[in-house]
Design an enzyme around this catalytic site. Structure first.
Site, mmCIF file in Angstrom:
data_model
loop_
_atom_site.group_PDB
_atom_site.id
_atom_site.type_symbol
_atom_site.label_atom_id
_atom_site.label_comp_id
_atom_site.label_asym_id
_atom_site.label_seq_id
_atom_site.Cartn_x
_atom_site.Cartn_y
_atom_site.Cartn_z
ATOM 1 N N GLU A 133 8.020 21.463 -3.038
ATOM 2 C CA GLU A 133 7.718 21.676 -4.285
ATOM 3 C C GLU A 133 8.534 22.826 -4.591
ATOM 4 O O GLU A 133 8.986 23.040 -5.778
ATOM 5 C CB GLU A 133 6.310 22.158 -4.475
ATOM 6 C CG GLU A 133 5.245 20.987 -3.942
ATOM 7 C CD GLU A 133 5.513 19.803 -5.130
ATOM 8 O OE1 GLU A 133 6.117 20.146 -6.246
ATOM 9 O OE2 GLU A 133 5.247 18.617 -4.895
ATOM 10 N N HIS A 136 11.991 21.772 -5.896
ATOM 11 C CA HIS A 136 11.912 21.557 -7.285
ATOM 12 C C HIS A 136 12.215 22.482 -8.215
ATOM 13 O O HIS A 136 13.027 22.496 -9.334
ATOM 14 C CB HIS A 136 10.497 20.829 -7.796
ATOM 15 C CG HIS A 136 10.564 19.442 -7.550
ATOM 16 N ND1 HIS A 136 11.344 18.456 -7.513
ATOM 17 C CD2 HIS A 136 9.583 18.696 -6.860
ATOM 18 C CE1 HIS A 136 10.920 17.208 -7.104
ATOM 19 N NE2 HIS A 136 9.731 17.525 -6.562
#
Length: 267
Positions: A133, A136
């Site tokens: 994450e 990202h």
């Protein structure tokens, strides 16, 4: 649409594309047109809304473990990518939600669902998700996706204006919408997922978490899930494809891991 108006649009398009061209930390070319301060504000607003709408976990042990893993992942990210702009302060929240999910938002906001802690059986597996994450955010995938969606809508608007008066315009627009979804949006999103997987693998290894646990995590995800749609219709790679890509990058990640001090987030 008047020919002169269309010509102006076509002349402006290359200038817009050139001003937004960039590269991700892995060297992949990307187009990001949304100002970073706006992305940060949207991330903060979204996170604040989530905290208002979803209960926050009061489990001290869960919060302690998530905070420990996130802290190690953030430190490793800063060590691997010192030249990239990262949030100065990160906020980490554990939400009471049974879905096995986590997310990171522009502006340094990380959310972890309690349901993920049932699937990510070890701190190393949790690190694989948080590293993914953070990848990202680091690769600015949110900006790229938003830019992409705006571009698709703008392109369809131009086609719609050109087709004014055409009896088949609605059908054409519907067909273009489907083509954009299957031919651009979904494959590109899979590219983001694959890039975040590999960045997360490198980050977790640098942080002292066993990268082999990333494969175990996705096997757990596959076992916990109720099946996936065919890969060409999914925004995420199939679990098997994901595992194969991780295994191909495992040798380098393990070499990094062996050279680090193992992280300790069990307490």
């Amino acid at each position: 649409m008047r020919p002169r108006r269309l010509l102006r649009l076509l002349l402006l398009l290359p200038l817009v594309l050139l001003t937004g061209c960039d590269e991700t930390p892995t060297g992949r070319s990307q187009l990001t047109l949304v100002p970073e301060n706006l992305m940060t504000q949207m991330g903060e607003d979204t996170f604040d809304q989530l905290r208002r709408d979803q209960p926050v976990s009061r489990d001290a042990a869960a919060n302690r473990q998530v905070a420990c893993v996130a802290q190690e992942i953030i430190a490793a990210t800063e060590a691997i990518y010192p030249a990239d702009e990262l949030p100065e302060v990160w906020e980490v929240v554990v939400f009471e939600d049974d879905s096995p999910n986590a997310f990171a938002l522009p502006g340094g906001r990380i959310g972890v669902h309690t349901g993920l802690l049932q699937v990510a059986e070890t701190p190393d597996q949790l690190a694989a998700v948080i590293g993914h994450e953070v990848g990202h955010v680091l690769a600015d995938h949110g900006n790229e996706r938003l830019t992409q969606q705006l571009g698709i809508k703008a392109g369809m608007l131009v086609v719609g204006l050109l087709g004014e008066g055409d009896m088949g315009q609605q059908q054409l627009m519907q067909a273009l919408g489907l083509g954009a979804q299957l031919g651009i949006t979904l494959p590109f999103s899979r590219a983001h997922e694959e890039e975040a997987d590999l960045m997360g693998l490198a980050i977790m290894a640098q942080a002292g978490f066993n990268p082999q646990e990333s494969v175990a995590l996705w096997r757990n995800m596959a076992a916990a899930g109720s099946g996936q749609p065919p890969e060409f219709l999914s925004t995420h790679p199939a679990h098997g494809s994901r595992i194969t890509a991780l295994q191909q990058a495992m040798e380098e990640a393990m070499a990094t891991y062996r050279a680090t001090t193992p992280a300790d987030c069990n307490g």
